[in-house]
Design a protein around this motif. Structure first.
Motif, PDB file in Angstrom:
ATOM      1  N   ARG A 169       0.868  -1.182   0.000  1.00 58.63           N
ATOM      2  CA  ARG A 169       0.000   0.000   0.000  1.00 58.63           C
ATOM      3  C   ARG A 169       0.906   1.233   0.000  1.00 58.63           C
ATOM      4  N   LEU A 170       0.829   2.003  -1.056  1.00 67.41           N
ATOM      5  CA  LEU A 170       1.685   3.176  -1.227  1.00 67.41           C
ATOM      6  C   LEU A 170       0.876   4.446  -0.982  1.00 67.41           C
ATOM      7  N   THR A 171       1.329   5.244  -0.024  1.00 72.98           N
ATOM      8  CA  THR A 171       0.745   6.557   0.218  1.00 72.98           C
ATOM      9  C   THR A 171       1.828   7.599  -0.018  1.00 72.98           C
ATOM     10  N   LYS A 172       1.529   8.580  -0.837  1.00 71.19           N
ATOM     11  CA  LYS A 172       2.536   9.579  -1.174  1.00 71.19           C
ATOM     12  C   LYS A 172       1.898  10.964  -1.221  1.00 71.19           C
ATOM     13  N   LYS A 173       2.722  11.966  -0.955  1.00 69.11           N
ATOM     14  CA  LYS A 173       2.262  13.353  -1.000  1.00 69.11           C
ATOM     15  C   LYS A 173       3.167  14.145  -1.922  1.00 69.11           C
ATOM     16  N   ASN A 174       2.559  14.784  -2.911  1.00 67.37           N
ATOM     17  CA  ASN A 174       3.279  15.679  -3.819  1.00 67.37           C
ATOM     18  C   ASN A 174       4.377  14.951  -4.597  1.00 67.37           C
ATOM     19  N   TRP A 175       4.097  13.709  -4.971  1.00 63.73           N
ATOM     20  CA  TRP A 175       5.018  12.923  -5.772  1.00 63.73           C
ATOM     21  C   TRP A 175       4.365  12.596  -7.113  1.00 63.73           C
ATOM     22  N   LYS A 212      10.255   5.316  -9.752  1.00 60.76           N
ATOM     23  CA  LYS A 212      11.689   5.291 -10.055  1.00 60.76           C
ATOM     24  C   LYS A 212      12.523   5.514  -8.797  1.00 60.76           C
ATOM     25  N   GLU A 213      12.019   6.337  -7.872  1.00 62.62           N
ATOM     26  CA  GLU A 213      12.737   6.575  -6.616  1.00 62.62           C
ATOM     27  C   GLU A 213      12.790   5.295  -5.785  1.00 62.62           C
ATOM     28  N   ILE A 214      11.657   4.612  -5.670  1.00 68.84           N
ATOM     29  CA  ILE A 214      11.632   3.362  -4.913  1.00 68.84           C
ATOM     30  C   ILE A 214      12.548   2.334  -5.573  1.00 68.84           C
ATOM     31  N   ALA A 215      12.454   2.230  -6.900  1.00 70.53           N
ATOM     32  CA  ALA A 215      13.286   1.267  -7.624  1.00 70.53           C
ATOM     33  C   ALA A 215      14.766   1.572  -7.416  1.00 70.53           C
ATOM     34  N   GLY A 216      15.111   2.874  -7.440  1.00 74.60           N
ATOM     35  CA  GLY A 216      16.502   3.254  -7.230  1.00 74.60           C
ATOM     36  C   GLY A 216      16.997   2.890  -5.842  1.00 74.60           C
ATOM     37  N   ARG A 217      16.147   3.082  -4.836  1.00 70.80           N
ATOM     38  CA  ARG A 217      16.538   2.731  -3.462  1.00 70.80           C
ATOM     39  C   ARG A 217      16.724   1.209  -3.326  1.00 70.80           C
ATOM     40  N   MET A 264       6.425   9.793   1.745  1.00 66.99           N
ATOM     41  CA  MET A 264       6.007   8.545   1.131  1.00 66.99           C
ATOM     42  C   MET A 264       6.017   7.437   2.184  1.00 66.99           C
ATOM     43  N   THR A 265       4.968   6.628   2.184  1.00 69.06           N
ATOM     44  CA  THR A 265       4.884   5.463   3.060  1.00 69.06           C
ATOM     45  C   THR A 265       4.586   4.246   2.206  1.00 69.06           C
ATOM     46  N   ILE A 266       5.360   3.170   2.401  1.00 66.37           N
ATOM     47  CA  ILE A 266       5.158   1.936   1.643  1.00 66.37           C
ATOM     48  C   ILE A 266       4.962   0.807   2.642  1.00 66.37           C
ATOM     49  N   GLU A 267       3.773   0.209   2.627  1.00 61.54           N
ATOM     50  CA  GLU A 267       3.409  -0.815   3.606  1.00 61.54           C
ATOM     51  C   GLU A 267       3.174  -2.154   2.920  1.00 61.54           C
ATOM     52  N   PRO A 268       4.051  -3.144   3.103  1.00 59.19           N
ATOM     53  CA  PRO A 268       3.792  -4.474   2.542  1.00 59.19           C
ATOM     54  C   PRO A 268       2.540  -5.076   3.163  1.00 59.19           C
ATOM     55  N   VAL A 269       1.679  -5.675   2.311  1.00 62.62           N
ATOM     56  CA  VAL A 269       0.438  -6.258   2.829  1.00 62.62           C
ATOM     57  C   VAL A 269       0.278  -7.722   2.448  1.00 62.62           C
ATOM     58  N   GLY A 270       1.160  -8.273   1.615  1.00 62.68           N
ATOM     59  CA  GLY A 270       1.045  -9.684   1.267  1.00 62.68           C
ATOM     60  C   GLY A 270       1.673  -9.974  -0.083  1.00 62.68           C
ATOM     61  N   PHE A 271       1.471 -11.198  -0.535  1.00 69.73           N
ATOM     62  CA  PHE A 271       2.022 -11.630  -1.807  1.00 69.73           C
ATOM     63  C   PHE A 271       0.902 -12.057  -2.745  1.00 69.73           C
ATOM     64  N   VAL A 279      13.049  -5.281   3.562  1.00 73.86           N
ATOM     65  CA  VAL A 279      13.777  -4.192   2.900  1.00 73.86           C
ATOM     66  C   VAL A 279      12.827  -3.042   2.592  1.00 73.86           C
ATOM     67  N   ILE A 280      11.630  -3.370   2.132  1.00 75.03           N
ATOM     68  CA  ILE A 280      10.631  -2.326   1.847  1.00 75.03           C
ATOM     69  C   ILE A 280      10.331  -1.515   3.110  1.00 75.03           C
ATOM     70  N   GLN A 281      10.148  -2.201   4.226  1.00 76.02           N
ATOM     71  CA  GLN A 281       9.828  -1.519   5.479  1.00 76.02           C
ATOM     72  C   GLN A 281      10.979  -0.650   5.976  1.00 76.02           C
ATOM     73  N   SER A 282      12.188  -0.955   5.537  1.00 77.10           N
ATOM     74  CA  SER A 282      13.350  -0.175   5.987  1.00 77.10           C
ATOM     75  C   SER A 282      13.540   1.106   5.178  1.00 77.10           C
TER      76      SER A 282
END
Length: 424
Positions: A56-62, A69-74, A116-123, A107-110
């Motif tokens: 679940r991705l929550t972002k502000k002004n992105w 691309k930012e997430i992929a780069g990280r 931006m908030t990225i919350e893993p919820v399952g597969f 890794v996502i949680q780190s």
């Protein structure tokens, strides 16, 4: 019915307002928190062990593409591993599901990315793809609007929308400050890939910084990709990715577009389809044919996706079905499959394509080139939603939900009737 006074509306095909109420003006997105969007979706995660991590991705002004691309780069992975159901607004607070191929939840949680908030919820066994959503829920605050006339209430505004509004593709589909998406798509359809790169990189934006404008002009004047990289600001990452490809692969203008994720590069040609739809819908309104009054030759689309064509013998039944909201009048968005004209909307669409020099074969070629199908589909010409309005301190607050592919700005422009630049 009123004609829009704004040239950009006519450029993008949004030529008419259906509501006769005076607009209240105002500004959308004075702050990102003024525009909150939440995706409506079945939770696409599962308890299985599929290769796709659902977050679940929550972002502000992105901007969405830059966020991916930012997430992929990280993570140190390709942005091609990401999937999403729909593109969300930049200047807003948005929540949606995304899928990432073979990602580690720990890794996502780190990750710590500002706003931006990225919350893993399952597969899941399946990637999230465009259209995998039920709709979007909006909470929007309008500022700087004109005071309502004494005889006008918020109930009057809601009543003015009761019959629905034209289901135009909104400004975000094309851009208001830089309406370049469909123009790039037209170049791609015509096989003019060098022109497509120049259009996307060089087309100026209303009100953009001098640095941006000078960089775009340099490439427009010289066509020198290597030198242009010294002039195009780093923040214009999409433009720079095209130029980087050309530096490494001189003259490969077609290949440059394959540096974009497939979901992004497909938007150029689909924006052409959207632009043609808007123009055909405006032609229908100008010709005085209603949005909910089917006549012989009209196409209708049912909630389950079935479509039909109204005939002399079925016109009365079609009118009853539309009135009961079991189906909607639709305009067929042209694609790679040839369509036989059955009514005035089809004939208008055929005329528009002829004027632009576009053929169904061109959509077929673009489908192969962009690895995305552009087969065409009927789209409802009417947008309805239950809108609630609350008055706050110097704010008018709106809450409503829309189906996939519908635009909040399309609904709100009927109320505001403001300069489109105030709505992005």
């Amino acid at each position: 019915m009123r004609k829009s006074p704004y040239p950009i509306d006519h450029t993008l095909g949004l030529s008419w307002y259906i509501s006769d109420l005076d607009g209240i003006g105002g500004r959308l997105k004075g702050d990102p928190e003024d525009f909150v969007v939440e995706e409506i979706s079945d939770n696409p995660s599962s308890t299985g062990t599929g290769p796709y991590l659902i977050c679940r991705l929550t972002k502000k002004n992105w901007d969405q593409q830059r966020a991916i691309k930012e997430i992929a780069g990280r993570l140190g992975v390709s942005h091609q591993r990401f999937g999403f159901a729909g593109t969300k607004d930049k200047r807003a607070v948005t929540t949606q599901f995304i899928s990432i191929y073979k990602a580690d939840p720990a890794v996502i949680q780190s990750l710590h990315i500002p706003d931006m908030t990225i919350e893993p919820v399952g597969f899941s066994d399946h990637q999230i793809s465009l259209g995998d959503l039920k709709g979007n829920r909006f909470r929007i605050s309008l500022s700087e609007y004109e005071s309502l006339k004494p005889e006008t209430t918020t109930d009057d505004i809601v009543a003015g929308l009761a019959g629905g509004v034209p289901n135009y593709f909104g400004y975000q589909r094309f851009g208001v400050q830089r309406p370049v998406t469909h123009l790039t798509g037209l170049d791609i359809l015509r096989g003019s890939y060098e022109d497509a790169v120049r259009t996307f990189v060089s087309t100026p934006s209303t009100g953009e910084s001098e640095e941006y404008a000078e960089g775009r002009k340099f490439y427009a004047d010289t066509g020198d990709a290597k030198e242009a990289l010294h002039h195009i600001p780093v923040r214009l990452s999409l433009e720079r990715s095209l130029l980087h490809h050309l530096v490494s692969n001189p003259g490969d203008y077609a290949g440059a577009f394959h540096t974009f994720p497939r979901t992004l590069r497909s938007m150029f040609v689909s924006a052409v389809q959207s632009w043609l739809f808007n123009r055909a819908l405006s032609m229908r309104i100008e010709e005085g044919r209603g949005l909910a009054d089917p006549v012989e030759g009209d196409r209708i689309v049912f909630s389950d996706g079935r479509s039909d064509t109204v005939t002399t013998g079925t016109s009365r039944m079609a009118a009853m079905q539309v009135k009961r909201d079991r189906c909607r009048i639709a305009i067929f968005m042209q694609g790679s499959e040839p369509v036989q004209a059955t009514g005035p909307d089809d004939k208008n669409m055929a005329w528009l394509m002829e004027q632009e020099g576009i053929t169904s074969e061109m959509f077929g070629t673009a489908s192969t080139f962009l690895e995305t199908r552009f087969s065409g589909a009927p789209r409802s010409i009417l947008l309805n939603s239950d809108v609630s309005i609350e008055m706050g301190e110097n704010r008018m607050n709106f809450a409503f939900s829309l189906q996939p592919g519908q635009y909040a700005t399309t609904l709100l422009r009927e109320i505001m009737k403001a300069d489109p630049i105030m709505m992005i």
